[in-house]
Design a protein around this motif. Structure first.
Motif, short mmCIF file in Angstrom:
data_model
loop_
_atom_site.label_atom_id
_atom_site.label_comp_id
_atom_site.label_asym_id
_atom_site.label_seq_id
_atom_site.Cartn_x
_atom_site.Cartn_y
_atom_site.Cartn_z
N VAL A 53 44.54 27.71 69.88
CA VAL A 53 43.84 27.57 71.17
C VAL A 53 43.12 26.24 71.21
CG1 VAL A 53 42.06 28.54 72.67
CG2 VAL A 53 43.57 30.07 71.40
N ASN A 54 42.53 25.85 70.10
CA ASN A 54 41.82 24.57 70.05
C ASN A 54 42.76 23.41 70.35
OD1 ASN A 54 39.41 23.04 69.56
ND2 ASN A 54 40.34 22.38 67.65
N LYS A 55 43.97 23.46 69.80
CA LYS A 55 44.96 22.41 70.06
C LYS A 55 45.31 22.35 71.55
CE LYS A 55 49.33 20.52 68.46
NZ LYS A 55 50.40 20.61 67.48
N ALA A 56 45.52 23.51 72.16
CA ALA A 56 45.83 23.55 73.59
C ALA A 56 44.67 22.97 74.40
CB ALA A 56 46.11 24.99 74.04
N TYR A 57 43.45 23.36 74.08
CA TYR A 57 42.28 22.88 74.81
C TYR A 57 42.10 21.36 74.62
CZ TYR A 57 40.34 27.44 76.23
OH TYR A 57 40.10 28.65 76.84
N GLN A 58 42.32 20.87 73.40
CA GLN A 58 42.15 19.43 73.16
C GLN A 58 43.17 18.63 73.98
OE1 GLN A 58 39.66 17.85 71.64
NE2 GLN A 58 38.73 19.87 71.31
N LEU A 59 44.40 19.11 74.04
CA LEU A 59 45.42 18.41 74.83
C LEU A 59 45.11 18.47 76.32
CD1 LEU A 59 48.58 19.48 72.81
CD2 LEU A 59 47.58 17.19 72.95
N LEU A 60 44.62 19.63 76.79
CA LEU A 60 44.23 19.76 78.20
C LEU A 60 43.06 18.82 78.51
CD1 LEU A 60 44.49 23.62 78.61
CD2 LEU A 60 45.85 21.93 79.86
N LYS A 61 42.16 18.68 77.56
CA LYS A 61 41.03 17.75 77.72
C LYS A 61 41.52 16.31 77.81
CE LYS A 61 36.94 16.06 75.33
NZ LYS A 61 36.24 16.06 74.05
N GLN A 62 42.42 15.94 76.90
CA GLN A 62 42.97 14.57 76.89
C GLN A 62 43.67 14.23 78.20
OE1 GLN A 62 45.57 14.15 73.52
NE2 GLN A 62 43.93 14.44 72.04
N GLU A 63 44.31 15.23 78.80
CA GLU A 63 45.04 15.00 80.04
C GLU A 63 44.17 15.18 81.28
OE1 GLU A 63 48.81 17.04 80.04
OE2 GLU A 63 49.29 16.31 78.05
N GLY A 64 42.89 15.49 81.08
CA GLY A 64 41.94 15.54 82.19
C GLY A 64 41.89 16.84 82.96
N TYR A 65 42.44 17.92 82.39
CA TYR A 65 42.41 19.20 83.10
C TYR A 65 41.12 19.98 82.87
CZ TYR A 65 47.35 18.54 84.10
OH TYR A 65 48.53 18.04 84.56
N ILE A 66 40.54 19.80 81.70
CA ILE A 66 39.33 20.56 81.38
C ILE A 66 38.27 19.65 80.78
CG2 ILE A 66 40.61 22.71 80.98
CD1 ILE A 66 40.22 22.25 77.95
N LEU A 67 37.05 20.14 80.77
CA LEU A 67 35.95 19.50 80.06
C LEU A 67 35.45 20.50 79.02
CD1 LEU A 67 33.77 17.80 82.83
CD2 LEU A 67 35.33 16.70 81.22
N ILE A 68 35.08 19.98 77.87
CA ILE A 68 34.53 20.83 76.83
C ILE A 68 33.11 20.36 76.55
CG2 ILE A 68 34.78 21.63 74.45
CD1 ILE A 68 37.79 21.01 74.69
N HIS A 69 32.14 21.24 76.87
CA HIS A 69 30.73 20.95 76.63
C HIS A 69 30.29 21.78 75.43
CE1 HIS A 69 30.07 18.99 80.52
NE2 HIS A 69 30.84 19.94 81.03
N ARG A 70 29.51 21.17 74.58
CA ARG A 70 29.02 21.91 73.42
C ARG A 70 28.13 23.08 73.84
NH1 ARG A 70 28.17 18.20 68.23
NH2 ARG A 70 30.05 17.00 68.48
N GLN A 71 27.36 22.88 74.92
CA GLN A 71 26.43 23.93 75.34
C GLN A 71 26.99 24.80 76.47
OE1 GLN A 71 23.15 21.38 76.25
NE2 GLN A 71 22.28 21.57 74.19
N LYS A 72 27.73 24.19 77.40
CA LYS A 72 28.22 24.94 78.56
C LYS A 72 29.55 25.61 78.31
CE LYS A 72 25.93 21.84 81.83
NZ LYS A 72 26.12 20.84 82.87
N GLY A 73 30.29 25.17 77.32
CA GLY A 73 31.59 25.76 77.03
C GLY A 73 32.72 24.97 77.67
N VAL A 74 33.81 25.67 77.96
CA VAL A 74 35.02 25.04 78.49
C VAL A 74 35.13 25.34 79.97
CG1 VAL A 74 37.53 24.89 78.25
CG2 VAL A 74 36.12 25.40 76.25
N VAL A 75 35.32 24.29 80.78
CA VAL A 75 35.45 24.47 82.23
C VAL A 75 36.62 23.64 82.75
CG1 VAL A 75 33.00 24.93 82.62
CG2 VAL A 75 33.84 22.60 82.79
N ILE A 76 37.19 24.11 83.86
CA ILE A 76 38.18 23.31 84.56
C ILE A 76 37.45 22.07 85.06
CG2 ILE A 76 39.78 23.25 86.52
CD1 ILE A 76 40.54 25.25 84.27
#
Length: 130
Positions: A53-76
């Motif tokens: 899941v982390n790999k999927a999220y990191q790739l989505l982040k790199q492509e600008g689909y999601i943001l990952i906040h340490r405190q807020k979590g993962v958001v579109i």
């Protein structure tokens, strides 16, 4: 939005997760600012390793689909998804080219190819209008 993961598929699980989240955004089932489950939570729900899941999220982040906040979590991505650039069109051509070549080898006509593309495009886009 429910993810349907095929553990027996040839396609890697992280890719299945990525594609389903992107399709969820395209269908507007996932809107800018929507929360996604944490890496550990989603991995636990699906019953897979959290690194997948982390790999999927990191790739989505790199492509600008999601943001990952340490405190807020993962958001579109709250600003929406960046419009297609020349780099995106180049990537699109590179990904589609082998499929077109394979289709020609298998005698799929250009018209059949266009119908298939249009049908899939409509299936995804139709969800927006509901």
């Amino acid at each position: 939005m429910l993810l349907e993961i095929d553990l027996q598929a040839e396609e890697p699980i992280y890719t299945q997760i990525m594609y389903q989240i992107i399709e969820g955004i395209a269908k507007e089932e996932l809107k800018p600012g929507d929360d996604l489950p944490s890496v550990r939570s989603l991995a636990s729900d699906i019953g897979i390793n959290f690194h997948t899941v982390n790999k999927a999220y990191q790739l989505l982040k790199q492509e600008g689909y999601i943001l990952i906040h340490r405190q807020k979590g993962v958001v579109i991505h709250p600003d929406g998804i960046e419009k297609a650039t020349e780099a995106f069109y180049a990537k699109l051509r590179k990904k589609i080219r082998p499929l077109i070549a394979e289709s020609i080898c298998r005698s799929v006509s250009k018209e059949e190819w266009e119908i298939i593309c249009a049908t899939i495009y409509d299936e995804i886009e139709t969800k927006e209008e509901q």
